[in-house]
Scaffold this active site. Structure first.
Site, mmCIF file in Angstrom:
data_model
loop_
_atom_site.group_PDB
_atom_site.id
_atom_site.type_symbol
_atom_site.label_atom_id
_atom_site.label_comp_id
_atom_site.label_asym_id
_atom_site.label_seq_id
_atom_site.Cartn_x
_atom_site.Cartn_y
_atom_site.Cartn_z
ATOM 1 N N GLU A 127 0.879 -1.160 0.000
ATOM 2 C CA GLU A 127 0.000 0.000 0.000
ATOM 3 C C GLU A 127 0.924 1.220 0.000
ATOM 4 O O GLU A 127 1.801 1.312 0.853
ATOM 5 C CB GLU A 127 -0.884 -0.022 1.250
ATOM 6 C CG GLU A 127 -1.936 1.033 1.223
ATOM 7 C CD GLU A 127 -2.843 1.008 2.463
ATOM 8 O OE1 GLU A 127 -3.524 1.996 2.686
ATOM 9 O OE2 GLU A 127 -2.838 -0.011 3.190
ATOM 10 N N ARG A 138 4.858 -12.577 9.912
ATOM 11 C CA ARG A 138 5.524 -11.328 9.583
ATOM 12 C C ARG A 138 6.835 -11.229 10.353
ATOM 13 O O ARG A 138 7.013 -11.885 11.377
ATOM 14 C CB ARG A 138 4.630 -10.112 9.792
ATOM 15 C CG ARG A 138 4.044 -9.923 11.164
ATOM 16 C CD ARG A 138 2.937 -8.879 11.173
ATOM 17 N NE ARG A 138 3.395 -7.575 10.740
ATOM 18 C CZ ARG A 138 2.838 -6.885 9.741
ATOM 19 N NH1 ARG A 138 1.824 -7.355 9.077
ATOM 20 N NH2 ARG A 138 3.290 -5.694 9.421
ATOM 21 N N LYS A 187 4.251 0.827 9.072
ATOM 22 C CA LYS A 187 4.386 2.131 8.436
ATOM 23 C C LYS A 187 3.727 3.223 9.265
ATOM 24 O O LYS A 187 4.229 4.339 9.337
ATOM 25 C CB LYS A 187 3.772 2.085 7.039
ATOM 26 C CG LYS A 187 4.679 1.410 6.034
ATOM 27 C CD LYS A 187 4.023 1.322 4.670
ATOM 28 C CE LYS A 187 3.029 0.195 4.638
ATOM 29 N NZ LYS A 187 2.404 -0.051 3.364
#
Ligand code: ATP
Ligand code: MG
Length: 555
Positions: free
Chosen positions: A34, A258, A268
């Site tokens: 994204e 992850r 982020k």
């Protein structure tokens, strides 16, 4: 790594699929960021995994920007993401955007409406949440659920045409209000948002939700193995449901753990907060776990790929020791860095038997680890030198193999010197160390017959240049930052950046960005882009040894 490691669980799945001739044996993957921030080392893991798999099995990887949320996405982020993926050493087959598919996705939505599998709901978000029930109680349908196909079609087109304000209506899938999986309880497909999009401008005022864009984009691109992180496990049923109902290419989702690393944050949103609240100088601050921060810190793409290889691919969350990342860059720089001398905390040495005004040019290999040494550089020598303050002790203990009254030491690439005397100021601070040198002990042509245990680095006073040297430490004081939210003030390591003015050997004024330098005995450094010809700045990439106690587990 040299030896062949065993297959990870995703490679096992892929090999099984190839054996079964699934998708004609093709392996198509995608990396779907994204564009709402800069990439971090967690993304590097996903990049290495997706591109690596396709490379291994003769497939291809798309770079697809998941730009379905118009508010947080920016072109600056798109550009930085492309630069970072390239820098990591990967080439995508196609550069694509979920927004490329807005027309197709709209048609897919109409298709589901026509099949009686989607409806327009006028409820507020709170009402929808309440209708969904709880994991133990089924949801309760509202009247909107039984709207006719025609009405849904008309209303959805009106939503598309901008007839309604933000939030007035949503499009929902008519899935299963009693499903034990809450994601299946008539999830949202579209919401109204009158917002400018970085690529489609003002064309759209309805935007698809993640779940109604991601799987469909995968399918449109014939992605065979759609890899995502574990939190998407509950989304998989819906991913499959949309594909099945739309009767489109059957992409399949697989989940892996992850990457989390000690003493840093890996999201982020949190990294943006560090930037906005000025805890760091920007996304590429060398303390940031971003790709751009690591690059500026002196990490190479190969060291990051090596790190991703070593951590492997797991099905369970874990926390990787930051030291492993440091281990990977240290391994590489030990083999490649050019050796130079810099004195970070100077004290002056005067060589009393070296004639005043005399100087000579000595030489040092650029890289003693490499065959041929990669050439050498000139190192000027004179009567006055700087050495590190910590390399002298007034009352040296027995095993101190550096300088102290009467002690001998070798100056790197130069001569053996012996301390005769020293001078202190009124505060007891040593201001000058007086030594004699052994002229026959010149490095490379030593006939003195004297053996000394220690070698120290030095810089000639009249030839020394200065540079700002930035020494970094962990960004946070807490090992596991996983659950840390909001208030970073108390968790930031106040020692995460120390800047000192160092004396450097003159050759370092030729330093280039992108090359690693070992400041002998001090660590690995790189030139920072903040440098100007009059003001050189070096970043310490990593210390020579692991200064943090924990053992690095070599996996
Ligand atoms: P963030 O919370 O940092 O924004 P994200 O998952 O929302 O992370 P995306 O830009 O949506 O970020 O992610 C692009 C791809 O990178 C996704 O496939 C995602 O699963 C993967 N990814 C993101 N963070 C990690 C991580 N820490 N470890 C491994 N893969 C990750
Ligand atoms: Mg995301």
């Amino acid at each position: 790594m040299s030896e062949k490691r065993s297959l990870n669980f995703i490679e096992e799945i892929v090999e099984e699929d190839i054996r079964n001739g699934k998708n004609g044996g093709k392996v198509f993957t995608r990396f779907p960021p994204e564009p709402n921030g800069y990439l971090h080392i967690g993304h590097a893991k996903s990049i290495c995994l997706n591109f690596g798999l396709a490379q291994e099995y003769g497939g291809q990887t798309n770079l697809r920007f998941d730009d379905t949320n118009p508010v947080t996405e920016e072109t600056e982020y798109v550009e930085s993401i492309k630069a970072d993926v390239k820098w990591l050493g990967f080439t995508w087959a196609n550069e694509l955007y979920a927004s490329d598919y807005f027309d197709l996705l709209y048609a897919f939505a109409l298709n589901l409406i026509q099949k009686g599998l989607a409806y327009v709901d006028d409820s507020s978000p709170e009402e929808i949440a309440a209708q969904k029930g709880t994991p133990t109680e089924p949801g309760t349908p509202k009247q909107y659920r039984s709207r006719s196909v025609e009405e849904n079609e008309r209303l959805f087109k009106e939503m598309h045409d901008g007839k309604y304000p933000d939030g007035a209506k949503v499009l929902r899938a008519k899935a299963d209000l009693a499903s034990p999986n809450m994601h299946m309880r008539d999830p949202l497909m579209y919401r109204i948002k009158h917002a400018h999009h970085h690529r489609t401008g003002n064309k759209w005022c309805i935007y698809p939700m993640y779940d109604f864009a991601h799987g469909q984009s995968d399918s449109i691109e014939n992605i065979t193995h759609s890899l995502c992180t574990l939190e998407f496990i509950p989304h998989r049923e819906l991913y499959n449901w949309f594909i099945e109902k739309l009767e489109i290419f059957p992409s399949q989702q697989y989940e892996f753990a992850r990457l989390n690393i000690t003493y840093t944050v890996m999201s982020k949103r949190k990294l943006l907060q560090l930037v906005n609240q000025k805890f760091v100088s920007g996304w590429d601050d060398p303390r940031m776990p971003t790709i751009s921060g690591l690059r500026r810190r002196g990490y190479t793409a190969a060291s990051i790929r090596d790190f991703c290889d070593r951590i492997g691919v797991a099905k369970r969350e874990n926390l990787i020791d930051y030291s492993l990342l440091e281990f990977c860059i240290r391994e590489e720089l030990n083999k490649t860095a050019w050796r130079r001398m810099a004195v970070l905390d100077p004290v002056k040495v005067v060589i009393t038997n070296y004639p005043e005004g005399q100087e000579e040019m000595l030489h040092g290999k650029n890289n003693p680890e490499a065959e041929g040494g990669e050439g050498s550089r000139d190192i000027p020598f004179s009567r006055e030198l700087y050495i590190e303050r910590e390399d002298f002790m007034e009352n040296a203990p027995k095993k101190f193999f550096r300088l102290g009254p009467g002690l001998m030491v070798r100056l790197k690439n130069a001569y053996i010197i012996q301390c005769e005397d020293f001078v202190k100021d009124e505060n007891g601070q040593i201001t000058e160390i007086r030594c004699s040198y052994i002229p026959e002990s010149k490095s490379g042509q030593d006939t003195s017959g004297i053996n000394v245990k220690g070698t120290i680095h030095w810089v000639s006073v009249p030839h020394a240049k200065t540079a700002e040297v930035r020494l970094y430490d962990r960004l946070f004081t807490a090992e596991d930052m996983g659950s840390a939210e909001g208030n970073f003030e108390d968790l930031i390591n106040p020692q995460s950046l120390t800047a000192v003015t160092a004396f450097i050997e003159p050759d370092l004024t030729q330093a280039e960005i992108g090359r690693g330098y070992q400041f002998i005995r001090k660590g690995y450094f790189c030139l920072d882009p903040d440098s100007t010809s009059g003001n050189l700045v070096f970043n310490r990439t990593v210390t020579l040894k692991d200064t943090w106690a924990k053992e690095v587990k070599k996996c």
